[in-house]
Design an enzyme around this catalytic site. Structure first.
Site, PDB file in Angstrom:
ATOM      1  CE  LYS A  69      -4.539  -1.248   1.654  1.00 39.36           C
ATOM      2  NZ  LYS A  69      -5.629  -0.884   2.548  1.00 39.36           N
ATOM      3  CE  LYS A 106     -12.290  -3.309   0.913  1.00 38.97           C
ATOM      4  NZ  LYS A 106     -13.177  -3.721   1.958  1.00 38.97           N
ATOM      5  CE  LYS A 130      -6.439  -8.366  -1.660  1.00 44.69           C
ATOM      6  NZ  LYS A 130      -6.615  -7.802  -0.328  1.00 44.69           N
TER       7      LYS A 130
HETATM    8  P1  TYM Z   1     -10.353  -6.049   4.177  1.00 42.13           P
HETATM    9  O1  TYM Z   1     -11.356  -5.000   4.452  1.00 42.13           O
HETATM   10  O2  TYM Z   1      -9.332  -5.811   3.122  1.00 42.13           O
HETATM   11  O3  TYM Z   1     -11.087  -7.396   3.812  1.00 42.13           O
HETATM   12  C1  TYM Z   1     -12.073  -7.939   4.672  1.00 42.13           C
HETATM   13  C2  TYM Z   1     -12.015  -9.459   4.677  1.00 42.13           C
HETATM   14  O4  TYM Z   1     -12.196  -9.955   3.347  1.00 42.13           O
HETATM   15  C3  TYM Z   1     -11.120 -10.830   3.020  1.00 42.13           C
HETATM   16  N1  TYM Z   1     -10.836 -10.684   1.591  1.00 42.13           N
HETATM   17  C4  TYM Z   1     -10.725 -11.718   0.756  1.00 42.13           C
HETATM   18  N2  TYM Z   1     -10.859 -13.038   0.936  1.00 42.13           N
HETATM   19  C5  TYM Z   1     -10.695 -13.829  -0.140  1.00 42.13           C
HETATM   20  N3  TYM Z   1     -10.400 -13.361  -1.380  1.00 42.13           N
HETATM   21  C6  TYM Z   1     -10.253 -12.039  -1.604  1.00 42.13           C
HETATM   22  N4  TYM Z   1      -9.987 -11.582  -2.816  1.00 42.13           N
HETATM   23  C7  TYM Z   1     -10.430 -11.149  -0.508  1.00 42.13           C
HETATM   24  N5  TYM Z   1     -10.364  -9.795  -0.387  1.00 42.13           N
HETATM   25  C8  TYM Z   1     -10.609  -9.532   0.919  1.00 42.13           C
HETATM   26  C9  TYM Z   1      -9.950 -10.354   3.888  1.00 42.13           C
HETATM   27  O5  TYM Z   1      -8.993 -11.357   4.053  1.00 42.13           O
HETATM   28  C10 TYM Z   1     -10.658  -9.992   5.156  1.00 42.13           C
HETATM   29  O6  TYM Z   1     -10.866 -11.138   5.968  1.00 42.13           O
HETATM   30  N6  TYM Z   1      -7.168  -5.534   7.989  1.00 42.13           N
HETATM   31  C11 TYM Z   1      -8.442  -6.080   7.597  1.00 42.13           C
HETATM   32  C12 TYM Z   1      -9.616  -5.544   8.388  1.00 42.13           C
HETATM   33  C13 TYM Z   1      -9.456  -5.689   9.868  1.00 42.13           C
HETATM   34  C14 TYM Z   1      -9.581  -6.885  10.595  1.00 42.13           C
HETATM   35  C15 TYM Z   1      -9.385  -6.513  11.958  1.00 42.13           C
HETATM   36  C16 TYM Z   1      -9.829  -8.215  10.249  1.00 42.13           C
HETATM   37  C17 TYM Z   1      -9.182  -4.688  10.748  1.00 42.13           C
HETATM   38  N7  TYM Z   1      -9.168  -5.178  12.021  1.00 42.13           N
HETATM   39  C18 TYM Z   1      -9.427  -7.469  12.977  1.00 42.13           C
HETATM   40  C19 TYM Z   1      -9.865  -9.152  11.283  1.00 42.13           C
HETATM   41  C20 TYM Z   1      -9.668  -8.781  12.623  1.00 42.13           C
HETATM   42  C21 TYM Z   1      -8.691  -5.725   6.129  1.00 42.13           C
HETATM   43  O7  TYM Z   1      -8.160  -4.800   5.601  1.00 42.13           O
HETATM   44  O8  TYM Z   1      -9.645  -6.492   5.521  1.00 42.13           O
END
Ligand code: TYM
Length: 345
Positions: free
Chosen positions: A124, A210, A207
């Site tokens: 990022k 969004k 991957k």
């Molecule tokens: P984020 O918002 O990028 O994504 C949310 C969840 O979706 C999963 N994900 C995917 N899984 C499979 N294939 C994909 N292409 C894909 N894109 C996204 C992510 O693995 C995630 O589980 N840092 C985290 C948010 C967060 C969080 C937390 C998660 C903040 N605090 C505490 C767990 C516990 C994030 O950016 O997810």
């Protein structure tokens, strides 16, 4: 469920950033699994807590109105996918200040070197690290706080978040070691099922995200039936027919991804899907996948639109969720402050 440490009651926490529209990757890799954990929690008697991590979202610029809308839309997505505010705690992170308060303590526990190794930071921040926000660098410490402020033991996430959950374990272990306590659990990342890494429709090595500049690379949960069908029709593939066994997908990242999405959408696995569709051309398989995707996703997107018509109701649900979350978080923060040596009059 296996326990991370015997002394901690099982508790599930996870979160999604309201930093853009929800994708099929978020749905298959996270939300759908949250619903399964919620149901298991109900049966086995443990708590499930799901958050919209708005404080994480602002580590990169967010337009304030867009952030509000996206946070409500994410809440609507959670509920439309089957999360029930009577069964799980649903709230947005900024309404529970204990997350940010514990994150500060963890900023003082975590080491710069640990943060520098995070692949998400490297991706990022890119080459221009000097211009990235300090929040983006400290992001994993806030994530550790999200999890540990509830003493959560299990965190269902997609593959891309594994490193962050492992860092959470390191922070918990260092805190416990430095202060000679057994206060924070060493949390398990739970990465399971067919779709822990849904790939881009345009490039099977990336991957589905969004933040991909091409909207054709992803399916958004708000896409209508025609858009979904069009994106799948245009998805990159190779000229060969589908194999009958999983080994035949080796070196065919795009083909594997589409079969994988199909398997995840119908709660199956790659081997069983290939038994049925092996030998078919993509010209036949893509319409099958499009029909299945529309069948599974359109009830969710229409329910999301319905829920978005009453934003006050969404805000009310988030407010109640935040109260319940604070009831768990506040005593854990108070005890943390005590352990660290903060005076309370
Ligand atoms: P984020 O918002 O990028 O994504 C949310 C969840 O979706 C999963 N994900 C995917 N899984 C499979 N294939 C994909 N292409 C894909 N894109 C996204 C992510 O693995 C995630 O589980 N840092 C985290 C948010 C967060 C969080 C937390 C998660 C903040 N605090 C505490 C767990 C516990 C994030 O950016 O997810």
């Amino acid at each position: 469920m296996s326990e991370a440490q015997t002394s901690f009651t099982p508790r599930v926490f996870s979160g999604i950033q309201p930093s853009g529209g929800l994708t099929l990757g978020n749905y298959l890799g996270a939300m759908r699994r949250f619903v399964q954990w919620q149901d298991r929690g109900q049966q086995e008697g443990f708590e499930t807590i799901f958050c919209m991590v708005d404080l994480h979202a602002i580590t990169v610029w967010q337009d304030p109105d867009a952030l509000r809308r996206q946070t409500r839309e994410l809440a609507a997505g959670y509920i439309a996918s089957g999360l029930d505010p009577a069964k799980s705690i649903l709230f947005n992170q900024s309404q529970v200040p204990e997350h940010a308060q514990l994150a500060w303590i963890f900023n003082c526990v975590a080491r710069m070197g640990w943060m520098q190794r995070m692949t998400q930071w490297k991706d990022k921040a890119g080459k221009n690290t000097q211009n990235a926000s300090l929040g983006l660098f400290a992001y994993p410490a806030l994530m550790a706080a999200d999890i540990l402020i509830y003493h959560a033991t299990h965190v269902p996430v997609g593959e891309d978040q594994k490193q962050h959950v492992e860092l959470t374990r390191d922070i918990a272990a260092k805190f416990n070691h430095d202060y000679k306590v057994d206060f924070f659990p060493e949390t398990e990342p739970v990465i399971e099922g067919a779709a822990t890494r849904v790939m881009s429709l345009r490039d099977g090595s990336k991957k589905m995200s969004k933040s991909d500049p091409s909207d054709m690379a992803r399916i958004n949960m708000t896409d209508d039936a025609d858009t979904i069908a069009n994106k799948i029709r245009k998805a990159r593939t190779d000229p060969d027919a589908l194999p009958s066994e999983a080994e035949g997908l080796e070196g065919r990242a795009e083909a594997r991804n589409l079969v994988n999405i199909y398997a995840a959408l119908c709660d199956s696995d790659i081997a069983s899907v290939l038994k049925d569709v092996g030998g078919r051309q993509f010209s036949e398989f893509k319409p099958m996948l499009a029909d299945l995707a529309v069948e599974k996703l359109s009830p969710i997107s229409s329910e999301m639109s319905r829920l978005m018509e009453t934003p006050d109701e969404i805000d009310r649900i988030l407010g109640l969720g935040a109260d319940r979350a604070r009831a768990i978080a506040a005593p854990i923060l108070a005890r943390t402050y005590e352990i660290v040596g903060m005076i309370k009059s």
